[in-house]
Write an enzyme that holds these catalytic residues in place. Structure first.
Site, PDB file in Angstrom:
ATOM      1  N   ASN A   9       0.875  -1.175   0.000  1.00 19.23           N
ATOM      2  CA  ASN A   9       0.000   0.000   0.000  1.00 19.23           C
ATOM      3  C   ASN A   9       0.913   1.226   0.000  1.00 19.23           C
ATOM      4  O   ASN A   9       1.446   1.603   1.039  1.00 19.23           O
ATOM      5  CB  ASN A   9      -0.893  -0.029   1.256  1.00 19.23           C
ATOM      6  N   TRP A  10       1.066   1.823  -1.177  1.00 15.97           N
ATOM      7  CA  TRP A  10       1.998   2.957  -1.296  1.00 15.97           C
ATOM      8  C   TRP A  10       1.491   4.214  -0.617  1.00 15.97           C
ATOM      9  O   TRP A  10       2.227   5.174  -0.445  1.00 15.97           O
ATOM     10  CB  TRP A  10       2.238   3.276  -2.777  1.00 15.97           C
ATOM     11  N   LYS A  11       0.195   4.237  -0.271  1.00 18.37           N
ATOM     12  CA  LYS A  11      -0.418   5.460   0.280  1.00 18.37           C
ATOM     13  C   LYS A  11      -0.153   6.624  -0.694  1.00 18.37           C
ATOM     14  O   LYS A  11      -0.113   6.400  -1.904  1.00 18.37           O
ATOM     15  CB  LYS A  11       0.099   5.734   1.696  1.00 18.37           C
ATOM     16  N   HIS A  96      -9.533   1.536   4.663  1.00 19.22           N
ATOM     17  CA  HIS A  96      -8.224   1.633   5.312  1.00 19.22           C
ATOM     18  C   HIS A  96      -8.345   2.596   6.498  1.00 19.22           C
ATOM     19  O   HIS A  96      -9.113   3.558   6.453  1.00 19.22           O
ATOM     20  CB  HIS A  96      -7.175   2.140   4.314  1.00 19.22           C
ATOM     21  N   GLU A  98      -6.681   4.985   7.499  1.00 22.18           N
ATOM     22  CA  GLU A  98      -6.518   6.427   7.202  1.00 22.18           C
ATOM     23  C   GLU A  98      -7.775   6.987   6.544  1.00 22.18           C
ATOM     24  O   GLU A  98      -8.126   8.154   6.747  1.00 22.18           O
ATOM     25  CB  GLU A  98      -5.269   6.630   6.326  1.00 22.18           C
ATOM     26  N   GLU A 168      -5.811  -4.693  10.419  1.00 25.46           N
ATOM     27  CA  GLU A 168      -4.739  -3.730  10.679  1.00 25.46           C
ATOM     28  C   GLU A 168      -5.053  -2.965  11.951  1.00 25.46           C
ATOM     29  O   GLU A 168      -5.833  -1.999  11.924  1.00 25.46           O
ATOM     30  CB  GLU A 168      -4.612  -2.740   9.513  1.00 25.46           C
ATOM     31  N   GLY A 174       2.208   2.377  10.881  1.00 24.77           N
ATOM     32  CA  GLY A 174       3.183   3.457  10.762  1.00 24.77           C
ATOM     33  C   GLY A 174       3.846   3.834  12.079  1.00 24.77           C
ATOM     34  O   GLY A 174       4.484   4.873  12.178  1.00 24.77           O
ATOM     35  N   SER A 213       3.058  -1.910  10.463  1.00 24.57           N
ATOM     36  CA  SER A 213       4.508  -1.919  10.691  1.00 24.57           C
ATOM     37  C   SER A 213       5.190  -3.227  10.286  1.00 24.57           C
ATOM     38  O   SER A 213       6.129  -3.678  10.939  1.00 24.57           O
ATOM     39  CB  SER A 213       4.831  -1.558  12.145  1.00 24.57           C
ATOM     40  N   GLY A 234       2.639  -0.891   4.336  1.00 23.35           N
ATOM     41  CA  GLY A 234       2.647   0.513   3.950  1.00 23.35           C
ATOM     42  C   GLY A 234       4.065   1.029   3.751  1.00 23.35           C
ATOM     43  O   GLY A 234       4.687   0.856   2.701  1.00 23.35           O
ATOM     44  N   GLY A 235       4.615   1.647   4.804  1.00 21.31           N
ATOM     45  CA  GLY A 235       5.913   2.317   4.710  1.00 21.31           C
ATOM     46  C   GLY A 235       7.014   1.496   4.044  1.00 21.31           C
ATOM     47  O   GLY A 235       7.769   2.021   3.214  1.00 21.31           O
TER      48      GLY A 235
END
Ligand code: PGA
Length: 249
Positions: A9-11, A96, A98, A168, A174, A213, A234-235
């Protein structure tokens, strides 16, 4: 033997130029593998470049991070399921954390998005998970069951629809804090049993991913847990080299 799903997930990272560079670097090294599926959830502006890079490989799939539930019309800034599909996406994230916490998305809106994805020919990955306050108050199970049930209420013929779930925990996203494989497994078991209640044995085929994470150091131990069918990252998915080592875990 499970066939894990490894999802990036590149966000809000990797516009078309960076996405092309990423895919060139990733695909040059990541040879075809039939023992796992890789999904790249790109921002909508980069979906077509990701899909074009993938070409006709079926072990790597282009995804979009968000869709709107209407089919078309006066919804400035939004992307329909059909438009995302036309750009090459085969799957969308829904709900998600966010989207829920930064943009105020509700369970009801998630339900509309899941239904719209299914109608528009996209698979969907419904994301659910508790905040730290909810965990500390002992509400995790009740909350994930509610997000699951409510998120899926509007999807017709759920039993035959292609979808997956990502658990999640919000406190792990994150933050560098990861749920232990045992903690995640316990919630995955709750989710699976709730799904069985809804769609019977078909629930056994629905991938339940863990996210929060995940990195190249902890990916292997999480994936070894029998209840964890894949990882949503993600990150650590934004750079091709880091993603490559997770995808090859
Ligand atoms: P993270 O994000 O891996 O950076 O914690 C996961 C996600 O938000 O899907």
């Amino acid at each position: 033997m499970k066939r894990p799903v490894l999802a990036a997930n590149w966000k809000m990272n990797n516009g078309p130029t960076a996405a092309k560079k990423f895919m060139d670097a990733f695909l040059a090294t990541y040879g075809r593998r039939d023992d796992r599926t890789v999904i790249v959830f790109a921002p909508s502006v980069s979906v077509s470049i990701v899909a074009a890079s993938i070409g006709n490989r079926s072990d790597v799939i282009a995804g979009v991070q968000n869709i709107y539930w209407a089919e078309k019309g006066a919804f400035t800034g939004e992307t329909s399921a059909a438009m995302a599909r036309d750009a090459g996406a085969r799957v969308t994230l829904v709900g998600h954390s966010e989207r829920r916490h930064v943009f105020g998305e509700t369970d009801e809106q998630c339900a509309k998005k899941c239904a719209a994805a299914a109608r528009g020919g996209l698979s969907f990955m419904l994301c659910i998970g508790e905040t730290i306050e909810q965990r500390e108050a002992g509400e995790t199970e009740r909350l994930v069951k509610r997000q699951l049930r409510e998120g899926l209420t509007q999807t017709e013929n759920l039993i035959s629809v292609d979808f997956s779930i990502a658990y999640e925990p919000v406190w792990a996203i994150g933050t560098g804090l990861t749920a232990s494989a045992a903690d995640a497994s316990a919630i995955h078991t709750v989710i699976r049993s709730e799904l069985r209640d809804m769609i019977g044995t078909r629930a056994n085929e629905i991938p339940i991913l863990y996210g929060g994470s995940v990195n190249s150091t902890n990916a292997a131990s999480l994936l070894r847990a029998p209840e964890i069918d894949g990882l949503l990252v993600g990150g650590a998915s934004v750079e091709a080299s880091s993603w490559l080592s997770i995808a090859q875990t």
